[in-house]
Scaffold this motif. Structure first.
Motif, short mmCIF file in Angstrom:
data_model
loop_
_atom_site.label_atom_id
_atom_site.label_comp_id
_atom_site.label_asym_id
_atom_site.label_seq_id
_atom_site.Cartn_x
_atom_site.Cartn_y
_atom_site.Cartn_z
N ASN A 378 -29.71 63.96 -16.69
CA ASN A 378 -31.11 63.90 -17.14
C ASN A 378 -31.27 62.90 -18.29
OD1 ASN A 378 -32.03 65.78 -15.29
ND2 ASN A 378 -31.85 67.51 -16.70
N ALA A 379 -30.30 62.85 -19.19
CA ALA A 379 -30.35 61.86 -20.26
C ALA A 379 -30.32 60.45 -19.69
CB ALA A 379 -29.16 62.06 -21.21
N ALA A 380 -29.48 60.24 -18.68
CA ALA A 380 -29.39 58.92 -18.04
C ALA A 380 -30.71 58.53 -17.40
CB ALA A 380 -28.27 58.92 -17.00
N ARG A 381 -31.39 59.49 -16.78
CA ARG A 381 -32.68 59.19 -16.15
C ARG A 381 -33.71 58.72 -17.17
NH1 ARG A 381 -32.33 64.64 -12.58
NH2 ARG A 381 -31.17 63.80 -10.79
N LEU A 382 -33.67 59.31 -18.36
CA LEU A 382 -34.59 58.89 -19.41
C LEU A 382 -34.30 57.45 -19.85
CD1 LEU A 382 -34.87 62.09 -21.64
CD2 LEU A 382 -36.73 61.00 -20.37
N PHE A 383 -33.04 57.12 -19.99
CA PHE A 383 -32.70 55.75 -20.39
C PHE A 383 -33.11 54.75 -19.30
CE2 PHE A 383 -29.61 57.96 -23.24
CZ PHE A 383 -30.16 57.50 -24.43
N HIS A 384 -32.90 55.11 -18.06
CA HIS A 384 -33.35 54.23 -16.97
C HIS A 384 -34.87 54.08 -16.98
CE1 HIS A 384 -29.52 53.51 -15.11
NE2 HIS A 384 -29.27 54.79 -14.87
N LYS A 385 -35.57 55.17 -17.27
CA LYS A 385 -37.03 55.15 -17.30
C LYS A 385 -37.55 54.13 -18.30
CE LYS A 385 -41.02 58.11 -18.42
NZ LYS A 385 -41.44 59.49 -18.78
N TYR A 386 -36.84 53.99 -19.42
CA TYR A 386 -37.28 53.07 -20.48
C TYR A 386 -36.53 51.74 -20.46
CZ TYR A 386 -40.21 56.72 -22.45
OH TYR A 386 -41.20 57.67 -22.63
N GLY A 387 -35.79 51.50 -19.40
CA GLY A 387 -35.15 50.20 -19.21
C GLY A 387 -34.00 49.92 -20.16
N ILE A 388 -33.27 50.96 -20.55
CA ILE A 388 -32.11 50.81 -21.44
C ILE A 388 -30.83 50.95 -20.62
CG2 ILE A 388 -30.89 51.76 -23.43
CD1 ILE A 388 -33.61 52.73 -24.49
N SER A 389 -29.95 49.97 -20.70
CA SER A 389 -28.70 49.99 -19.95
C SER A 389 -27.75 51.06 -20.51
CB SER A 389 -28.00 48.63 -20.01
OG SER A 389 -28.79 47.64 -19.39
N ILE A 390 -26.90 51.56 -19.62
CA ILE A 390 -25.98 52.64 -20.00
C ILE A 390 -24.54 52.21 -19.77
CG2 ILE A 390 -25.26 55.02 -19.52
CD1 ILE A 390 -28.12 55.45 -18.35
N MET A 391 -23.71 52.45 -20.77
CA MET A 391 -22.26 52.40 -20.58
C MET A 391 -21.75 53.82 -20.77
SD MET A 391 -19.13 50.39 -22.52
CE MET A 391 -19.06 51.50 -23.94
N THR A 392 -21.15 54.39 -19.73
CA THR A 392 -20.56 55.71 -19.88
C THR A 392 -19.13 55.58 -20.40
OG1 THR A 392 -19.84 55.74 -17.57
CG2 THR A 392 -21.96 56.76 -18.09
N GLN A 393 -18.66 56.63 -21.05
CA GLN A 393 -17.29 56.67 -21.55
C GLN A 393 -16.57 57.85 -20.87
OE1 GLN A 393 -18.77 56.78 -25.67
NE2 GLN A 393 -17.48 55.01 -26.06
N ASN A 394 -15.43 57.55 -20.28
CA ASN A 394 -14.73 58.52 -19.45
C ASN A 394 -13.24 58.50 -19.72
OD1 ASN A 394 -17.13 58.94 -17.30
ND2 ASN A 394 -16.90 56.75 -17.67
N MET A 395 -12.55 59.57 -19.28
CA MET A 395 -11.10 59.63 -19.36
C MET A 395 -10.52 60.12 -18.04
SD MET A 395 -10.15 61.11 -23.15
CE MET A 395 -11.36 62.43 -23.22
N VAL A 396 -9.33 59.63 -17.70
CA VAL A 396 -8.56 60.16 -16.57
C VAL A 396 -7.17 60.53 -17.07
CG1 VAL A 396 -9.81 58.86 -14.81
CG2 VAL A 396 -7.78 57.85 -15.88
N GLY A 397 -6.49 61.39 -16.31
CA GLY A 397 -5.16 61.83 -16.72
C GLY A 397 -5.19 62.92 -17.77
N LEU A 398 -6.24 63.74 -17.77
CA LEU A 398 -6.39 64.81 -18.75
C LEU A 398 -5.50 66.00 -18.41
CD1 LEU A 398 -10.28 64.67 -18.92
CD2 LEU A 398 -8.76 64.22 -20.86
N PRO A 399 -5.16 66.82 -19.39
CA PRO A 399 -4.41 68.05 -19.07
C PRO A 399 -5.26 68.96 -18.17
CG PRO A 399 -5.12 68.01 -21.38
CD PRO A 399 -5.36 66.65 -20.83
N GLN A 400 -4.61 69.55 -17.20
CA GLN A 400 -5.23 70.43 -16.21
C GLN A 400 -6.12 69.68 -15.22
OE1 GLN A 400 -7.07 73.84 -18.12
NE2 GLN A 400 -5.10 74.56 -18.93
N GLU A 401 -6.11 68.36 -15.27
CA GLU A 401 -6.93 67.57 -14.34
C GLU A 401 -6.11 67.16 -13.12
OE1 GLU A 401 -10.06 63.91 -14.82
OE2 GLU A 401 -7.99 63.50 -15.43
N THR A 402 -6.72 67.27 -11.96
CA THR A 402 -6.14 66.76 -10.74
C THR A 402 -6.81 65.45 -10.37
OG1 THR A 402 -7.74 67.88 -9.30
CG2 THR A 402 -5.77 69.14 -9.94
#
Length: 546
Positions: A378-402
């Protein structure tokens, strides 16, 4: 010196004070020499040698504090902490400068010509061995007192036991460093300075933390003049700023919860999250705009939108007096339409927002980030609505993650539609909550040595799973762009790690940062920086840097 940020007056005023030579009494000079010749030591208790003797001989002069730093990547990112420390050192009448190991043409020659009394090193976990070796090499050319600051010495202060390290600084270093230089200049005892651990008589004096600086407006603006000798930094039109210090959240993988505890236990009560006044921030941006090439203002605060009252005032002032495109970091659970409207009013063109994991259970119980996928989308939709680009921040290889959990993160990013999905391979940084968790659950060997980069290895996985996470890191962003790449990646991640995957990853990341996100200037400054980095290996091979 752990992520310090200093604020206040402009750099012109700072440069004027840098050449002021404060008076030193004859008594302080005599005391210093008596201490040397009677005890074989300076008042601090460090063993007598040429570097400390030279410091005493130059007591009538301003102290010289040099910072030597290696940039982390192709991004022309201002090292804000060091810039703030340099500004505060200059403000208090001492000399200070910065040499970048990657860009200095002949590092050892430059350091020898500068003749520093003290050299500071900002050290993150994983880079400590690099800086220890760098100190050894520097001492073949010049004598100096070494001081390490930054996240690693703050949370792993045992590094002071290394022969190369004379002093460490825990936490913010603005006041501690100036106090150290003042006492060195005056020949006074300095083993009792708060925030510092100091070697004395074969022992380590472990001083407690001092209270955090509450009035950030009292500090000078970060020093940018030290970068003018580097072509790329001088010409880059993307400049970095800090409007605050601290983060109100306690994510398990981040250092903030540990730093809060450290200050609470040793320094007593005090506000951890502190904001500069809007007027002070705007004056700094105006100052940089008037004196440097500036097209994009990049705020590096942990969380730019944590105070909505401040944000409203800032947006109106920024629009009226600056108006340049800006970039900042946000948190999805704080985003609503009013916040996005404020950012749009301030001409925000890009935001960075943490997803970290697309699996809600892992995000909540392992990472301690209490937000839902629905809130993030929902936050992303608001940024798209107002024409603001998004960079997401993510991680892989977390404990308990497959691996399937990691593809859940890709799926959530697909719904977000970011301009770029930034991703790191999880690194359990020492003394954080998640570091302890990984050791307790058997994910991590307690003797594990932290890698300097979060783009190379998965330290808590083994065998084929380790390979899959490390390769998925390279295809993560492209998998969000293309369903075909996502499908192919399930097979490609099982291949041996190779340079082709890395080249693809770096090319796409560079393209998005320059073209889509505007986080890098992409101008001749960047090209000049790239040219210098290509020559870095040659200069290192020739023994001119390390």
């Amino acid at each position: 010196m752990a992520c310090p940020a200093s604020f206040g007056r402009g750099h012109e005023k700072t440069n004027q004070t840098a050449n002021v030579t404060p008076k030193v009494s004859k008594i302080s000079l005599i005391q210093a020499f008596i201490a040397i010749f009677r005890k074989g030591k300076l008042p601090c208790g460090l063993p007598r040698d040429k570097r400390l003797f030279n410091s005493a001989l130059s007591l009538e002069q301003t102290m010289k504090c040099l910072f030597v730093y290696k940039t982390a990547s192709l991004d022309i990112t201002d090292p804000m902490g060091i810039m703030c420390l340099i500004a505060n050192v200059k403000k208090h009448g001492h000399q200070s400068d910065l040499f970048l190991t990657n860009l200095e043409k002949d590092l050892f020659k430059s350091v020898k010509e500068y003749q520093p009394d003290v050299i500071g090193f900002s050290v993150t976990s994983g880079s400590e061995n690099y800086y220890l070796e760098l100190i050894r090499r520097l001492r073949k050319h010049v004598k100096f007192i070494s001081i390490m600051g930054g996240p690693h010495p703050t949370f792993f202060p045992e590094i002071i036991e290394k022969d190369e390290v004379d002093i460490i600084c825990r936490g913010e270093g603005d006041e501690a460093l100036v106090e150290l230089l003042d006492r060195l200049q005056e020949g006074k005892e300095y083993s009792d300075i708060r925030n510092l651990w100091v070697k004395k008589d074969g022992q380590v004096v472990k001083n407690p933390m001092r209270p955090l600086i509450q009035d950030l407006d009292s500090l000078p603006f970060p020093d940018r003049a030290s970068f003018l000798k580097y072509y790329a930094y001088a010409h880059s039109s993307v400049k970095h700023f800090l409007s605050s210090r601290g983060c109100p959240y306690d994510c398990a993988y981040c250092f903030n919860h540990m730093l809060k505890k450290l200050y609470r236990d040793e320094a007593g009560p005090g506000q951890y999250c502190r904001l500069r006044s809007v007027e002070n921030v705007i004056r700094e941006v105006e100052d940089v705009k008037n004196n440097y090439p500036l097209k994009i203002v990049y705020f590096h605060d942990d969380l730019f939108i944590m105070n909505k009252t401040w944000l409203k005032e800032f947006s109106a002032a920024y629009k009226a007096r600056v108006g340049l495109p800006m970039i900042c970091y946000v948190r999805a659970n704080l985003v609503n339409e009013e916040v996005v409207q404020c950012l749009k009013e301030a001409n925000c063109i890009t935001i960075a927002m943490g997803v970290e994991s697309g699996n809600e259970e892992i995000r909540k119980t392992v990472l301690k980030r209490n937000m839902t996928n629905e809130q993030i989308v929902n936050a992303a939709r608001l940024f798209h609505k107002y024409g603001i680009s998004i960079m997401t921040q993510n991680m892989v290889g977390l404990p308990q993650e497959t691996i399937e959990n990691a593809y859940e993160t890709i799926q959530v990013n697909t719904e977000i539609k970011p301009a770029y999905a930034w991703v790191s391979i999880f690194q359990p940084y020492p003394r954080t909550e998640l570091h302890r968790f990984c050791i307790e659950k058997g994910y991590l060997d307690p003797t594990h040595k932290q890698h300097a980069s979060y783009q190379v290895e998965s330290p808590i996985n083994t065998g084929m799973t380790k390979r899959e996470f490390e390769n998925l890191h390279k295809f993560f962003a492209l998998s969000i762009e293309s369903p075909l790449v996502r499908k192919l990646s399930r097979s490609l991640i099982r291949w041996p790690n190779n340079i082709v995957f890395n080249v693809i990853y770096r090319f796409f990341k560079g393209y998005t940062h320059i073209v889509r996100l505007k986080m890098s200037s992409g101008e001749i400054g960047f090209l000049g920086y790239l040219w210098d980095l290509l020559g870095y290996k040659v200069r290192r091979h020739l023994g001119k840097t390390y």
